[in-house]
Scaffold this active site. Structure first.
Site, PDB file in Angstrom:
ATOM      1  N   ARG A  42       0.820  -1.210   0.000  1.00  0.00           N
ATOM      2  CA  ARG A  42       0.000   0.000   0.000  1.00  0.00           C
ATOM      3  C   ARG A  42       0.857   1.265   0.000  1.00  0.00           C
ATOM      4  O   ARG A  42       0.408   2.309  -0.482  1.00  0.00           O
ATOM      5  CB  ARG A  42      -0.931   0.008   1.204  1.00  0.00           C
ATOM      6  N   LYS A 207     -15.621 -15.054   6.760  1.00  0.00           N
ATOM      7  CA  LYS A 207     -17.037 -14.871   7.095  1.00  0.00           C
ATOM      8  C   LYS A 207     -17.966 -14.696   5.903  1.00  0.00           C
ATOM      9  O   LYS A 207     -17.730 -13.851   5.040  1.00  0.00           O
ATOM     10  CB  LYS A 207     -17.180 -13.636   7.973  1.00  0.00           C
ATOM     11  N   GLY A 357      -6.872  -6.381   0.688  1.00  0.00           N
ATOM     12  CA  GLY A 357      -5.685  -6.421   1.521  1.00  0.00           C
ATOM     13  C   GLY A 357      -5.143  -7.839   1.677  1.00  0.00           C
ATOM     14  O   GLY A 357      -3.988  -8.108   1.366  1.00  0.00           O
ATOM     15  N   GLY A 381     -12.480  -4.114   1.419  1.00  0.00           N
ATOM     16  CA  GLY A 381     -13.873  -3.685   1.557  1.00  0.00           C
ATOM     17  C   GLY A 381     -14.283  -2.737   0.443  1.00  0.00           C
ATOM     18  O   GLY A 381     -15.396  -2.826  -0.098  1.00  0.00           O
TER      19      GLY A 381
HETATM   20  C1  3PG Z   1      -8.609  -1.682   4.840  1.00  0.00           C
HETATM   21  O1  3PG Z   1      -7.636  -2.193   5.373  1.00  0.00           O
HETATM   22  O2  3PG Z   1      -9.528  -2.362   4.361  1.00  0.00           O
HETATM   23  C2  3PG Z   1      -8.674  -0.196   4.702  1.00  0.00           C
HETATM   24  O3  3PG Z   1      -7.462   0.384   5.076  1.00  0.00           O
HETATM   25  C3  3PG Z   1      -9.825   0.343   5.502  1.00  0.00           C
HETATM   26  O4  3PG Z   1      -9.650   0.070   6.858  1.00  0.00           O
HETATM   27  P1  3PG Z   1     -10.919  -0.082   7.797  1.00  0.00           P
HETATM   28  O5  3PG Z   1     -11.618  -1.336   7.355  1.00  0.00           O
HETATM   29  O6  3PG Z   1     -10.370  -0.177   9.199  1.00  0.00           O
HETATM   30  O7  3PG Z   1     -11.776   1.134   7.599  1.00  0.00           O
HETATM   31 MG    MG Z   2     -10.906  -3.695   5.931  1.00  0.00          MG
END
Ligand code: 3PG
Ligand code: MG
Length: 400
Positions: A42, A207, A357, A381
């Protein structure tokens, strides 16, 4: 989507001597013991944007979150190691502010020379960043916006969050999309608008509840949906199989049964799995058929026959999206499923997108060649919510 203003538009205006506030997603995984960065993907992903701004002589003020601290400083989530790594990658020191909008941040930004880079401490050390209260978020956004004459969003991984730095700051400053955000949106929009067929999606991770919305959204669109990872056990249970002590979301079994009924045979589930005595790297383990999972053991990976079946489906594909590991790939004994699927994706004559990620980290941790995938998204996400067709607050804010 309406056209976004881009970094090139901002560069064309000239940024020399101007302060440019860049929201990045530098939320990298850290080793629990040593605190060292275990995957810097990242950080590398925002270098094109930061490099262009440095070259153009901007005073670059970078901000990001890391982990999920609770609105107050928490040393284990400090961005300090990220500042060091970013400096190494940029080939110039990064001036680190030990707070986000306090005295250290103010003086660090004030002292920046043209072409220099500062990194502010973790945005989530401030309750205003993630607050649901507009006024509280707005007050924090005011403080952040004071550090920039313009705003660049290059935090694709956070565009699905309605947070101050993502949603409220662009309402206060001239704003553009950075190179990473632009590329991510371009690539993902190829998946939602007439993907070349067959379109095969592979979903894993622990999940079902996290993936439910995307499964619902994808079912009408995809030709095949391959399901592995911890979430496959809830689906297997829905087929009437016993899953031993494997991960199981009991309250999702009925939902999974319903999805399977509606899927018209598009959903492919594992036929064999690797079961172990315990969740541990050295646990005794065996491969069994899914109708023979012993009651005292838990599944930690998909089996070789499943990999072969999934690989056969992937070899036909023209478009592939993959999100979520197939097993506990961090443990060598349970990495073969994820590796096998990743390799099958690289071999397919398809446009492939790795979302997320964890799956992106898996590609690198397993030593696979990143360039043999069409695109590796920095957003887990965020890429899922994009595919669900949801409005992403960070993108919407850039469009206004
Ligand atoms: C992630 O790792 O998916 C992003 O950096 C967003 O982080 P978060 O899910 O804690 O908002
Ligand atoms: Mg996340």
């Amino acid at each position: 989507m309406s056209a976004l203003r881009t970094l090139d538009d901002l560069l064309a205006e000239g940024v020399s001597g101007r302060r440019v506030l860049v929201r990045a997603d530098l939320n990298v995984p850290l080793d629990k013991q040593s605190g060292a960065i275990t995957d810097d993907g990242r950080i590398r992903a925002v270098l094109p944007t930061l490099g262009a701004l440095v070259e153009a002589g901007a005073k670059v003020v970078v901000c990001s979150h890391l982990g999920r601290p609770k609105g107050a400083p928490d040393p284990q989530f400090s961005l300090s190691p990220v500042a060091d790594r970013l400096g190494e990658l940029l080939g110039a020191p990064v001036h680190f502010a030990t707070d986000t909008v306090g005295d250290s941040a103010r003086s660090t930004v004030a002292d920046l020379a043209d072409g220099q880079v500062a990194l502010l401490e973790n945005l989530r050390f401030n309750a205003g960043e993630t607050s649901k209260d507009e006024a509280e978020r707005g007050a924090f956004a005011d403080q952040l916006a004071a550090f920039g004459d313009a705003y660049v969003d290059d935090a694709f991984g956070a565009v699905h969050r309605k947070h101050a730095s993502v949603y409220d700051v662009p309402a206060r400053l001239p704003h553009v999309a950075g190179r990473l955000v632009l590329r991510e949106v371009e690539v993902l929009s190829k998946l939602t608008s007439e993907p070349e067929r067959p379109y095969v999606v592979v979903l894993g991770g622990s999940k079902v509840s996290d993936k439910l919305a995307v499964i619902e959204a994808l079912l009408p669109t995809v030709d095949r949906l391959l399901i592995g990872g911890g979430m496959c056990f809830t689906f297997l249970k829905a087929q009437g199989l016993e899953v031993g002590t494997s991960l199981l979301e009991k309250d999702m079994v009925e939902t999974c049964r319903n999805l399977l009924e509606r899927a018209d045979g598009k959903i492919l589930l594992p036929v064999d799995v690797v079961v172990a005595d315990a969740f541990a790297p050295d646990a005794a383990h065996d491969t069994v058929r899914v109708d023979g999972i012993p009651s005292h053991r838990l599944g930690l990976d998909i089996g070789p026959e499943t990999v072969a079946g999934f690989a056969a489906a992937l070899s036909q594909a023209k478009t592939i999206f993959w999100n979520g590991p197939m097993g506990v790939f961090e443990m060598a004994a349970f990495a073969a499923g994820t590796r096998g699927i990743a390799e099958a994706i690289t071999k397919a004559d398809a446009f492939s997108v790795v979302g997320g990620g964890d799956s992106a980290a898996a590609v690198r941790a397993l030593g696979l060649d990143e360039s043999s995938f069409g695109h590796i998204s920095t957003g887990g996400g965020a890429s899922l919510e994009y595919l669900e067709g949801k409005t992403l607050p960070g993108i919407a804010a850039l469009e206004n």
